[in-house]
Enzyme design. Structure first.
Site, mmCIF file in Angstrom:
data_model
loop_
_atom_site.group_PDB
_atom_site.id
_atom_site.type_symbol
_atom_site.label_atom_id
_atom_site.label_comp_id
_atom_site.label_asym_id
_atom_site.label_seq_id
_atom_site.Cartn_x
_atom_site.Cartn_y
_atom_site.Cartn_z
ATOM 1 N N TRP A 30 -3.409 -3.217 -1.913
ATOM 2 C CA TRP A 30 -2.253 -4.081 -1.925
ATOM 3 C C TRP A 30 -3.045 -5.332 -0.825
ATOM 4 O O TRP A 30 -2.550 -5.162 0.384
ATOM 5 C CB TRP A 30 -1.561 -4.694 -1.970
ATOM 6 N N HIS A 72 17.659 -36.503 -9.013
ATOM 7 C CA HIS A 72 16.971 -36.951 -8.636
ATOM 8 C C HIS A 72 15.488 -36.568 -8.570
ATOM 9 O O HIS A 72 14.545 -36.569 -6.983
ATOM 10 C CB HIS A 72 17.831 -36.288 -6.865
ATOM 11 N N LYS A 94 5.516 -3.722 -3.588
ATOM 12 C CA LYS A 94 7.917 -3.453 -4.311
ATOM 13 C C LYS A 94 8.167 -3.129 -2.254
ATOM 14 O O LYS A 94 9.030 -4.354 -2.562
ATOM 15 C CB LYS A 94 7.671 -2.036 -4.603
ATOM 16 N N ASN A 107 -2.220 1.568 6.071
ATOM 17 C CA ASN A 107 -0.755 -0.153 5.780
ATOM 18 C C ASN A 107 -0.524 0.103 6.547
ATOM 19 O O ASN A 107 -0.205 0.407 7.686
ATOM 20 C CB ASN A 107 -0.176 0.942 4.923
ATOM 21 N N GLY A 108 -0.715 -1.968 6.686
ATOM 22 C CA GLY A 108 -0.593 -3.179 7.580
ATOM 23 C C GLY A 108 -1.803 -3.753 7.301
ATOM 24 O O GLY A 108 -2.301 -3.931 6.774
ATOM 25 N N CYS A 137 0.949 -0.998 0.213
ATOM 26 C CA CYS A 137 0.542 -0.077 -0.164
ATOM 27 C C CYS A 137 0.329 1.398 0.028
ATOM 28 O O CYS A 137 1.682 1.228 0.270
ATOM 29 C CB CYS A 137 -0.962 -0.092 1.302
ATOM 30 N N ARG A 168 4.005 -0.217 -4.621
ATOM 31 C CA ARG A 168 4.335 -0.271 -3.701
ATOM 32 C C ARG A 168 2.523 -0.979 -3.061
ATOM 33 O O ARG A 168 2.265 -1.926 -2.326
ATOM 34 C CB ARG A 168 3.778 0.811 -2.700
ATOM 35 N N GLU A 212 17.513 -16.368 -8.750
ATOM 36 C CA GLU A 212 16.990 -15.246 -9.176
ATOM 37 C C GLU A 212 16.855 -15.115 -10.638
ATOM 38 O O GLU A 212 15.474 -14.438 -11.049
ATOM 39 C CB GLU A 212 18.162 -14.035 -8.815
ATOM 40 N N GLU A 258 8.233 -13.588 -12.044
ATOM 41 C CA GLU A 258 7.811 -11.961 -11.230
ATOM 42 C C GLU A 258 6.850 -11.325 -12.030
ATOM 43 O O GLU A 258 5.425 -10.878 -12.343
ATOM 44 C CB GLU A 258 8.064 -11.409 -10.488
ATOM 45 N N LYS A 274 12.594 -14.138 -11.219
ATOM 46 C CA LYS A 274 12.585 -13.292 -12.193
ATOM 47 C C LYS A 274 11.492 -12.985 -13.354
ATOM 48 O O LYS A 274 10.705 -12.405 -13.117
ATOM 49 C CB LYS A 274 13.600 -12.492 -13.034
HETATM 50 O O1 M6R Z 1 13.041 -4.694 0.164
HETATM 51 P P1 M6R Z 1 13.749 -6.129 0.464
HETATM 52 O O2 M6R Z 1 14.758 -6.227 0.038
HETATM 53 O O3 M6R Z 1 13.522 -6.747 1.767
HETATM 54 O O4 M6R Z 1 12.745 -7.214 -0.321
HETATM 55 C C1 M6R Z 1 12.571 -8.498 -0.266
HETATM 56 C C2 M6R Z 1 11.696 -9.372 -1.276
HETATM 57 O O5 M6R Z 1 10.820 -8.637 -1.019
HETATM 58 C C3 M6R Z 1 12.134 -8.661 -2.412
HETATM 59 O O6 M6R Z 1 13.461 -8.972 -2.506
HETATM 60 C C4 M6R Z 1 11.577 -9.429 -3.887
HETATM 61 O O7 M6R Z 1 10.830 -10.709 -3.686
HETATM 62 C C5 M6R Z 1 11.071 -8.427 -5.106
HETATM 63 N N1 M6R Z 1 10.016 -8.889 -6.285
HETATM 64 C C6 M6R Z 1 12.632 -9.633 -6.291
HETATM 65 O O8 M6R Z 1 12.309 -8.591 -7.587
#
Ligand code: M6R
Length: 612
Positions: free
Chosen positions: A77, A508, A607, A103-104, A2, A27, A485, A492, A489
């Site tokens: 969100w 395995h 984010k 937010n929360g 949010c 956010r 990673e 996501e 990506k």
């Molecule tokens: O702000 P942070 O680095 O603590 O966030 C951790 C994860 O939420 C963040 O890396 C998330 O996996 C990203 N969307 C990756 O692209």
């Protein structure tokens, strides 16, 4: 999660709020809303969808609404309650006295709702937030501070609340527990936001609310209070980020722009922080002298992409010091795994945003055990920065795309330098390794630049494979975090099934899934594990899976094992992820672009993950 924006001053509030919301849309972006205070009335507009849709709705509000000099806005969100206009913020109390955004998560919302319902107050939304709104209105008897104090004591959970009272037109009230909120005053106006980037166009001197703090915002300044109502003097923190850094410029997506900024991030990090390795002292980090000689356990803790950055760091540490006991945990597990701590342990917490709830909670747990703690974050003034005694700032600048790219590069370069300083302090880093790795890091910016120049080749590859049913990313040792990673990506931003495996693990179990529709993307740097990895690749090829290899320039025989090969410059062994990740970010970006995904704001994500 949010995004919140609040304004009280002498200008039209609606434009400032919409602009601030647009800057924080990453956010959360299920729905959006705004409330404007005008002539003793509060007028709201809410929409399911993006800030652009809210802006159209605001255009249709009565023209006098543009005269409003204060207001609050929100991008959501969803946590409690579906994505509907009714559940969108701001929420208004039944008596219309209180309008607020949140937010929360209010954990005791059900109890509050039951109590207030029994007192005849009607609830209209499915949200937890409405409980805070109705309760505040119930507590309010004309004294905002008194009501806020009671509210803060009554709420269980996490909240950043921004509030307008109908009978207090020149004021906005804020409270923070567990969710970030930043406040600013500049030139006859006060502002608040979830993210500092929304305020940089007004001022770089920001007040980050601490846990258990409240603020009153007025056009002539801000006052700060503890939850018990006592006044608090607060120092601002100067943030040197440039507001143009959060502009998309001529790029189609923030993610693409941020991928391109990586040579600069590497250069800046290495130039700024090689001081870390240039002295054999804990002094730079202000760590207790001799600490690293006493420490016999190092723990890295983080979430998501930041966790993968710590896996890269763990591998570097193990490669440079075979004796050290080093682990890397995801924060949500570290907290419940019963890990050891104390004076013989160093824990390094990594969070781009510095607001990730699980990472913050893990760091608090470690501190409570007397563990030495270092935080690495990209956001000065963030909660982890303020709560951790020793913080290192990564040099990535604001990252807007939800998928982390340049912050990962900033993290791994800073972590590599930190690891080397810690080992030096410990007396276990050899001069030859230090010279070799630092030397290798210094040429990374030009290597990354040359990968960016091959974008059209990577784009063609992405287009060719974008109809794949899914992907396996495989590699060994330093390539395993890279595989993780790369898979993240693609999940996501392209929403494609993608798995990461240590190459030796395929046989395995996962190999059962392979056929001609699942692509295997394997990483085969030219090192001691090349042949073993290629054997694993052959096992996949024998099951008809199309194969793409990421290999080092000059490895012409790699072509014998694959349908396609993507070549990247040679690096020191530990540094392969630094270059490889850029090629894989571009690959994911172009797959997602081919599939017409919403790259900067992928579905269901936010984010900054401020709930546990
Ligand atoms: O702000 P942070 O680095 O603590 O966030 C951790 C994860 O939420 C963040 O890396 C998330 O996996 C990203 N969307 C990756 O692209």
């Amino acid at each position: 999660m949010c995004g919140i924006m609040g304004y009280v001053g002498g200008d039209g509030a609606s434009g400032i709020i919409l602009n601030g919301l647009a800057k924080q849309e990453y956010r959360g972006y299920d729905s959006a809303g705004i409330a404007l205070c005008l002539n003793g009335e509060i007028k709201s507009a809410k929409v399911v969808g993006r800030v652009s849709a809210l802006a159209r709705l605001v255009d249709d509000m009565p023209p006098e609404c543009m005269e409003a000099r204060s207001g609050i806005g929100h991008t959501r969100w969803a946590t409690h309650g579906g994505v509907t206009v009714t559940n969108a913020h701001p929420h208004e109390s039944a008596d219309k006295m209180v309008t607020l955004v949140h937010n929360g998560i209010i954990e005791n919302s059900k109890e509050i709702k039951a109590d207030l319902t029994s007192k005849g107050i009607d609830f209209i939304t499915e949200t937890d937030t409405e409980a805070a709104c109705q309760l505040l209105a119930h507590l309010y008897r004309g004294d905002a501070l008194a009501a806020m104090t009671c509210l803060a004591k009554s709420l269980v959970g996490a909240f950043a609340l921004v509030i307008m009272f109908k009978d207090r037109p020149g004021e906005i009230w804020c409270a923070r527990k567990g969710s970030p909120l930043v406040v600013a005053y500049s030139g006859g106006a006060s502002y608040c936001a979830s993210d500092p980037t929304a305020l940089l166009e007004f001022t770089h001197d920001l007040f980050f609310l601490d846990e258990g703090e409240m603020a009153e915002l007025r056009p002539d300044g801000c006052r700060f209070f503890c939850f018990d109502g006592t006044r608090r003097e607060k120092e601002s923190i100067h943030l040197s980020w440039d507001s143009v850094m959060s502009d998309k410029g001529h790029y189609e997506h923030f993610m693409r722009k941020e991928i391109e900024e990586q040579p600069d991030v590497l250069r800046l990090t290495i130039d700024t922080h090689t001081i870390l390795t240039s002295v054999s002292r804990e002094r730079d980090l202000n760590l207790p002298v001799g600490m690293m000689k006493r420490v016999n356990r190092v723990q890295f803790v983080a979430c998501g992409t930041s966790h993968y950055a710590t896996l890269v760091a763990r591998n570097i540490m193990e490669s440079l010091d075979e004796e050290i006991d080093v682990s890397a945990d995801v924060a949500s597990e570290y907290r419940y795994r019963g890990v050891r701590g104390g004076d013989d342990t160093l824990a390094i917490f990594v969070s781009q945003s510095g607001e990730t709830a699980d990472t913050l909670a893990a760091a608090r747990l470690a501190r409570s055990k007397g563990t030495h703690c270092i935080a690495i974050t990209n956001v000065r003034g963030s909660t982890i920065d303020r709560e951790t005694e020793h913080t290192l700032l990564s040099m990535a600048g604001p990252e807007i795309g939800v998928a982390a790219t340049k912050t990962f590069t900033g993290q791994i370069s800073l972590l590599a330098l930190l690891v080397m300083q810690l080992l030096k302090d410990r007396g276990t880093l050899s001069a030859s390794d230090e010279a070799r790795v630092i030397g290798g890091m210094r040429i990374l910016p030009s290597h990354v630049h040359s990968i960016l120049e091959r974008e059209s080749e990577i784009k063609s590859l992405a287009e060719k494979y974008s109809d794949s049913k899914g992907f396996f990313f495989i590699g060994r040792r330093e390539c395993v975090p890279l595989a993780m990673e790369a898979a993240l990506k693609l999940k996501e931003i392209a929403y494609l099934p993608s798995e990461a495996y240590a190459a030796g693990e395929m046989k395995h179990g996962p190999i059962a899934m392979l056929d001609e529709h699942l692509t295997v993307f394997a990483f085969v740097p030219d090192n001691d594990l090349r042949e073993k990895t290629l054997s694993n690749v052959e096992e996949c090829r024998a099951r008809s899976a199309p194969i793409i290899l990421l290999a080092n320039e000059g490895d012409s025989s790699a072509r014998d094992h694959a349908n396609d090969v993507l070549y990247i410059p040679r690096t020191e062994r530990e540094l392969f992820p630094f270059t490889g990740v850029v090629a894989l970010q571009l690959f994911a970006y172009h797959v997602a672009r081919t599939l017409r995904r919403d790259i900067d704001m992928p579905r269901n994500l936010a984010k900054s993950v401020t709930v546990e």
